[in-house]
Design a protein around this motif. Structure first.
Motif, PDB file in Angstrom:
ATOM      1  N   GLU A  51       0.834  -1.192   0.000  1.00 53.56           N
ATOM      2  CA  GLU A  51       0.000   0.000   0.000  1.00 53.56           C
ATOM      3  C   GLU A  51       0.874   1.250   0.000  1.00 53.56           C
ATOM      4  O   GLU A  51       1.964   1.258   0.557  1.00 53.56           O
ATOM      5  CB  GLU A  51      -0.908   0.021   1.236  1.00 53.56           C
ATOM      6  N   LYS A  52       0.365   2.297  -0.601  1.00 56.46           N
ATOM      7  CA  LYS A  52       1.077   3.564  -0.644  1.00 56.46           C
ATOM      8  C   LYS A  52       1.300   4.069   0.789  1.00 56.46           C
ATOM      9  O   LYS A  52       0.426   3.967   1.629  1.00 56.46           O
ATOM     10  CB  LYS A  52       0.253   4.584  -1.436  1.00 56.46           C
ATOM     11  N   GLY A  53       2.478   4.598   1.047  1.00 55.88           N
ATOM     12  CA  GLY A  53       2.778   5.147   2.361  1.00 55.88           C
ATOM     13  C   GLY A  53       3.580   4.220   3.258  1.00 55.88           C
ATOM     14  O   GLY A  53       4.045   4.622   4.313  1.00 55.88           O
ATOM     15  N   PHE A  54       3.759   2.961   2.860  1.00 59.40           N
ATOM     16  CA  PHE A  54       4.585   2.049   3.649  1.00 59.40           C
ATOM     17  C   PHE A  54       6.017   2.586   3.696  1.00 59.40           C
ATOM     18  O   PHE A  54       6.540   3.073   2.696  1.00 59.40           O
ATOM     19  CB  PHE A  54       4.577   0.645   3.044  1.00 59.40           C
ATOM     20  N   ARG A  55       6.633   2.524   4.864  1.00 58.53           N
ATOM     21  CA  ARG A  55       8.016   2.994   4.993  1.00 58.53           C
ATOM     22  C   ARG A  55       8.698   2.309   6.166  1.00 58.53           C
ATOM     23  O   ARG A  55       8.050   1.744   7.034  1.00 58.53           O
ATOM     24  CB  ARG A  55       8.059   4.503   5.168  1.00 58.53           C
ATOM     25  N   ILE A  56      10.011   2.388   6.163  1.00 65.11           N
ATOM     26  CA  ILE A  56      10.809   1.903   7.284  1.00 65.11           C
ATOM     27  C   ILE A  56      11.491   3.114   7.902  1.00 65.11           C
ATOM     28  O   ILE A  56      12.138   3.894   7.195  1.00 65.11           O
ATOM     29  CB  ILE A  56      11.848   0.865   6.834  1.00 65.11           C
ATOM     30  N   GLU A  57      11.323   3.286   9.194  1.00 65.89           N
ATOM     31  CA  GLU A  57      11.950   4.400   9.899  1.00 65.89           C
ATOM     32  C   GLU A  57      13.041   3.876  10.821  1.00 65.89           C
ATOM     33  O   GLU A  57      12.871   2.837  11.469  1.00 65.89           O
ATOM     34  CB  GLU A  57      10.929   5.159  10.748  1.00 65.89           C
ATOM     35  N   ARG A  58      14.160   4.614  10.863  1.00 68.86           N
ATOM     36  CA  ARG A  58      15.238   4.313  11.811  1.00 68.86           C
ATOM     37  C   ARG A  58      15.229   5.414  12.866  1.00 68.86           C
ATOM     38  O   ARG A  58      15.456   6.578  12.552  1.00 68.86           O
ATOM     39  CB  ARG A  58      16.592   4.256  11.112  1.00 68.86           C
ATOM     40  N   HIS A  59      14.949   5.057  14.099  1.00 64.60           N
ATOM     41  CA  HIS A  59      14.889   6.009  15.208  1.00 64.60           C
ATOM     42  C   HIS A  59      16.164   5.888  16.040  1.00 64.60           C
ATOM     43  O   HIS A  59      16.464   4.817  16.567  1.00 64.60           O
ATOM     44  CB  HIS A  59      13.672   5.724  16.097  1.00 64.60           C
ATOM     45  N   ASN A  60      16.914   6.985  16.121  1.00 66.38           N
ATOM     46  CA  ASN A  60      18.112   7.021  16.947  1.00 66.38           C
ATOM     47  C   ASN A  60      17.662   7.321  18.379  1.00 66.38           C
ATOM     48  O   ASN A  60      17.160   8.408  18.666  1.00 66.38           O
ATOM     49  CB  ASN A  60      19.071   8.099  16.444  1.00 66.38           C
ATOM     50  N   LEU A  61      17.829   6.377  19.281  1.00 70.27           N
ATOM     51  CA  LEU A  61      17.344   6.534  20.647  1.00 70.27           C
ATOM     52  C   LEU A  61      18.192   7.506  21.463  1.00 70.27           C
ATOM     53  O   LEU A  61      17.733   8.017  22.481  1.00 70.27           O
ATOM     54  CB  LEU A  61      17.277   5.179  21.342  1.00 70.27           C
ATOM     55  N   GLU A  62      19.411   7.789  21.018  1.00 74.97           N
ATOM     56  CA  GLU A  62      20.279   8.732  21.734  1.00 74.97           C
ATOM     57  C   GLU A  62      19.991  10.182  21.357  1.00 74.97           C
ATOM     58  O   GLU A  62      19.984  11.053  22.207  1.00 74.97           O
ATOM     59  CB  GLU A  62      21.747   8.401  21.476  1.00 74.97           C
ATOM     60  N   THR A  63      19.730  10.424  20.070  1.00 77.88           N
ATOM     61  CA  THR A  63      19.552  11.810  19.609  1.00 77.88           C
ATOM     62  C   THR A  63      18.103  12.156  19.294  1.00 77.88           C
ATOM     63  O   THR A  63      17.771  13.342  19.171  1.00 77.88           O
ATOM     64  CB  THR A  63      20.381  12.061  18.331  1.00 77.88           C
ATOM     65  N   GLY A  64      17.264  11.159  19.073  1.00 78.15           N
ATOM     66  CA  GLY A  64      15.883  11.402  18.686  1.00 78.15           C
ATOM     67  C   GLY A  64      15.693  11.589  17.180  1.00 78.15           C
ATOM     68  O   GLY A  64      14.577  11.761  16.711  1.00 78.15           O
ATOM     69  N   ALA A  65      16.784  11.523  16.413  1.00 75.39           N
ATOM     70  CA  ALA A  65      16.709  11.687  14.960  1.00 75.39           C
ATOM     71  C   ALA A  65      15.965  10.505  14.332  1.00 75.39           C
ATOM     72  O   ALA A  65      16.082   9.366  14.799  1.00 75.39           O
ATOM     73  CB  ALA A  65      18.105  11.773  14.356  1.00 75.39           C
ATOM     74  N   VAL A  66      15.192  10.797  13.290  1.00 76.25           N
ATOM     75  CA  VAL A  66      14.443   9.773  12.560  1.00 76.25           C
ATOM     76  C   VAL A  66      14.818   9.858  11.092  1.00 76.25           C
ATOM     77  O   VAL A  66      14.764  10.932  10.486  1.00 76.25           O
ATOM     78  CB  VAL A  66      12.915   9.976  12.712  1.00 76.25           C
ATOM     79  N   ASP A  67      15.207   8.743  10.517  1.00 76.18           N
ATOM     80  CA  ASP A  67      15.516   8.648   9.099  1.00 76.18           C
ATOM     81  C   ASP A  67      14.532   7.676   8.450  1.00 76.18           C
ATOM     82  O   ASP A  67      14.190   6.655   9.035  1.00 76.18           O
ATOM     83  CB  ASP A  67      16.938   8.115   8.871  1.00 76.18           C
ATOM     84  N   VAL A  68      14.081   8.017   7.238  1.00 71.34           N
ATOM     85  CA  VAL A  68      13.230   7.117   6.470  1.00 71.34           C
ATOM     86  C   VAL A  68      14.129   6.350   5.516  1.00 71.34           C
ATOM     87  O   VAL A  68      14.867   6.942   4.740  1.00 71.34           O
ATOM     88  CB  VAL A  68      12.128   7.878   5.715  1.00 71.34           C
TER      89      VAL A  68
END
Length: 74
Positions: A51-68
């Motif tokens: 489905e449109k909108g599916f993604r994988i996010e990487r959450h850095n638990l130390e900095t709070g940064a989120v990368d797709v």
């Protein structure tokens, strides 16, 4: 509606309070904590990319940064 369609990632550390990591309106399908405990990888959305909108996010638990990250299907 699926029973856990709006699930989110929550981290609970030993001796500490829980902390919600994701806030995805479409819900988290699956999540994995990295071996070193620094990152959470979350599959966001439904049907693993069908489905449109599916993604994988990487959450850095130390900095709070989120990368797709790009989702690659077989």
């Amino acid at each position: 509606d699926q029973p856990f369609a709006r699930s989110q990632v929550v981290i609970a550390r030993n001796g500490g309070a829980e902390k919600q990591i994701t806030n995805a309106p479409e819900g988290v399908r699956s999540a994995v904590l990295s071996e070193d405990g620094r990152f959470v990888f979350a599959a966001i959305g439904d049907n693993f990319g069908l489905e449109k909108g599916f993604r994988i996010e990487r959450h850095n638990l130390e900095t709070g940064a989120v990368d797709v990250l790009p989702a690659v299907l077989p």
